[in-house]
Design an enzyme around this catalytic site. Structure first.
Site, PDB file in Angstrom:
ATOM      1  N   ASN A   9       0.861  -1.188   0.000  1.00 32.96           N
ATOM      2  CA  ASN A   9       0.000   0.000   0.000  1.00 32.96           C
ATOM      3  C   ASN A   9       0.900   1.242   0.000  1.00 32.96           C
ATOM      4  O   ASN A   9       1.524   1.547   1.011  1.00 32.96           O
ATOM      5  CB  ASN A   9      -0.883  -0.049   1.267  1.00 32.96           C
ATOM      6  N   LYS A  11       0.043   4.274  -0.095  1.00 38.00           N
ATOM      7  CA  LYS A  11      -0.590   5.445   0.536  1.00 38.00           C
ATOM      8  C   LYS A  11      -0.420   6.663  -0.389  1.00 38.00           C
ATOM      9  O   LYS A  11      -0.453   6.483  -1.606  1.00 38.00           O
ATOM     10  CB  LYS A  11      -0.009   5.665   1.934  1.00 38.00           C
ATOM     11  N   HIS A  91      -9.297   1.053   5.615  1.00 38.79           N
ATOM     12  CA  HIS A  91      -7.968   1.212   6.224  1.00 38.79           C
ATOM     13  C   HIS A  91      -8.097   2.158   7.420  1.00 38.79           C
ATOM     14  O   HIS A  91      -8.907   3.094   7.383  1.00 38.79           O
ATOM     15  CB  HIS A  91      -6.978   1.773   5.193  1.00 38.79           C
ATOM     16  N   GLU A  93      -6.435   4.592   8.328  1.00 34.67           N
ATOM     17  CA  GLU A  93      -6.273   6.022   7.997  1.00 34.67           C
ATOM     18  C   GLU A  93      -7.557   6.586   7.400  1.00 34.67           C
ATOM     19  O   GLU A  93      -7.898   7.750   7.610  1.00 34.67           O
ATOM     20  CB  GLU A  93      -5.070   6.206   7.055  1.00 34.67           C
ATOM     21  N   GLU A 163      -4.857  -5.052  11.126  1.00 34.80           N
ATOM     22  CA  GLU A 163      -3.789  -4.062  11.271  1.00 34.80           C
ATOM     23  C   GLU A 163      -3.964  -3.261  12.554  1.00 34.80           C
ATOM     24  O   GLU A 163      -4.706  -2.264  12.578  1.00 34.80           O
ATOM     25  CB  GLU A 163      -3.817  -3.087  10.099  1.00 34.80           C
ATOM     26  N   GLY A 169       3.118   2.131  10.686  1.00 33.37           N
ATOM     27  CA  GLY A 169       4.063   3.220  10.453  1.00 33.37           C
ATOM     28  C   GLY A 169       4.871   3.608  11.677  1.00 33.37           C
ATOM     29  O   GLY A 169       5.514   4.655  11.705  1.00 33.37           O
ATOM     30  N   SER A 209       4.030  -2.263  10.163  1.00 28.93           N
ATOM     31  CA  SER A 209       5.500  -2.298  10.252  1.00 28.93           C
ATOM     32  C   SER A 209       6.115  -3.628   9.808  1.00 28.93           C
ATOM     33  O   SER A 209       7.125  -4.066  10.361  1.00 28.93           O
ATOM     34  CB  SER A 209       5.963  -1.936  11.664  1.00 28.93           C
ATOM     35  N   GLY A 230       2.984  -1.018   4.158  1.00 28.84           N
ATOM     36  CA  GLY A 230       3.070   0.372   3.712  1.00 28.84           C
ATOM     37  C   GLY A 230       4.497   0.722   3.336  1.00 28.84           C
ATOM     38  O   GLY A 230       4.968   0.450   2.233  1.00 28.84           O
ATOM     39  N   GLY A 231       5.222   1.313   4.301  1.00 25.50           N
ATOM     40  CA  GLY A 231       6.564   1.839   4.063  1.00 25.50           C
ATOM     41  C   GLY A 231       7.512   0.934   3.277  1.00 25.50           C
ATOM     42  O   GLY A 231       8.168   1.387   2.332  1.00 25.50           O
TER      43      GLY A 231
END
Ligand code: PGA
Length: 248
Positions: A9, A11, A91, A93, A163, A169, A209, A230-231
């Site tokens: 993802n 983002k 999600h 967020e 999640e 993150g 993470s 994500g990251g």
């Protein structure tokens, strides 16, 4: 045996120029084709990536209406037309920053399934809920409302991602034992809401993470079928390491 599913993802990162660069770099690697691998770029990049990549693509969000006066939104059909096969729904967020409710999320899941777009329904508790040991209660209510009105056939093309918000993150991963406990809890709940067979077939991801160093340990657990990342999905090299986790 359930397949493994690795989803990146992005983002709100990578515009068309960066997306093209990513696609070019990813071509340098062989990806384990037994793993379902998906990139969720900002939707504006879907046509570019469709043209350049052979792996699956998806969007990070959609609206539940078909078309009309909904400024700033995109429909599920538009995602399909642009080359998306999956869509992330609910999600944390979207829930926290954009105020999406369980009801809105359920409408989106239903629309996605209706038009043949595969939803990844996200759920997760916040730190306070975890500390007060209310995490299972929270997840149960998110799953129950997210799946409301869906048949067991609808679940064949749906994925659930667990999640915990405190792990997203933050570099603070849930322990593989905690992640397994919650994914098993979700599978059991789906077994109660539908049946054993539906629960056994359901793909459940962990997210928060995940990186190339910790993925193997997390995916070694019985009820964790993949990761929503994500990251660590932003660079082609690290994304391929996630997909090729068996070789590391
Ligand atoms: P992270 O994000 O891997 O950067 O923690 C996970 C997610 O939000 O899906």
């Amino acid at each position: 045996m359930r397949k493994k599913i690795i989803a990146g993802n992005w983002k709100m990162n990578h515009g068309p120029v960066e997306a093209e660069k990513f696609a070019k770099e990813l071509k340098n690697y062989d990806l384990d084709d037994e793993v379902i691998s998906i990139i969720f770029p900002p939707a504006i990049n879907l046509p570019i990536l469709k043209d350049k990549l052979t792996i699956s693509l998806g969007a990070q969000n959609m609206y539940f209406e078909d078309s009309g006066a909904f400024t700033g939104e995109i429909s599920g059909d538009m995602i399909l037309e642009a080359g998306g096969e999956y869509v992330i729904i609910g999600h944390s967020e979207r829930r926290q920053v954009f105020g999406e409710t369980d009801e809105i999320i359920n409408k989106k899941v239903k629309k996605a399934v209706e038009i043949g777009l595969k939803p990844i329904l996200c759920c997760g508790e916040n730190l306070e809920e975890r500390e007060e040991e209310k995490h299972q209660e929270r997840i149960e209510s998110q799953i129950r409302s997210g799946l409301k009105g869906l048949s067991k056939e609808d679940l064949e093309n749906l994925v659930i991602a667990y999640e915990p918000i405190w792990a997203i993150g933050t570099g603070k991963t849930a322990s593989s034992e905690d992640a397994e406990e919650m994914c098993a809890f979700i599978r059991e709940l789906v077994g109660k809401l539908y049946d054993e067979d539906t629960a056994e077939k359901l793909l459940i991801q962990y997210g928060g993470s995940v990186n190339p160093e910790n993925i193997k340990k997390i995916l070694a657990k019985d009820n964790i079928d993949g990761a929503l990342v994500g990251g660590a999905s932003l660079k082609a090299e690290s994304f391929q390491e996630l997909v090729n986790f068996k070789m590391n």
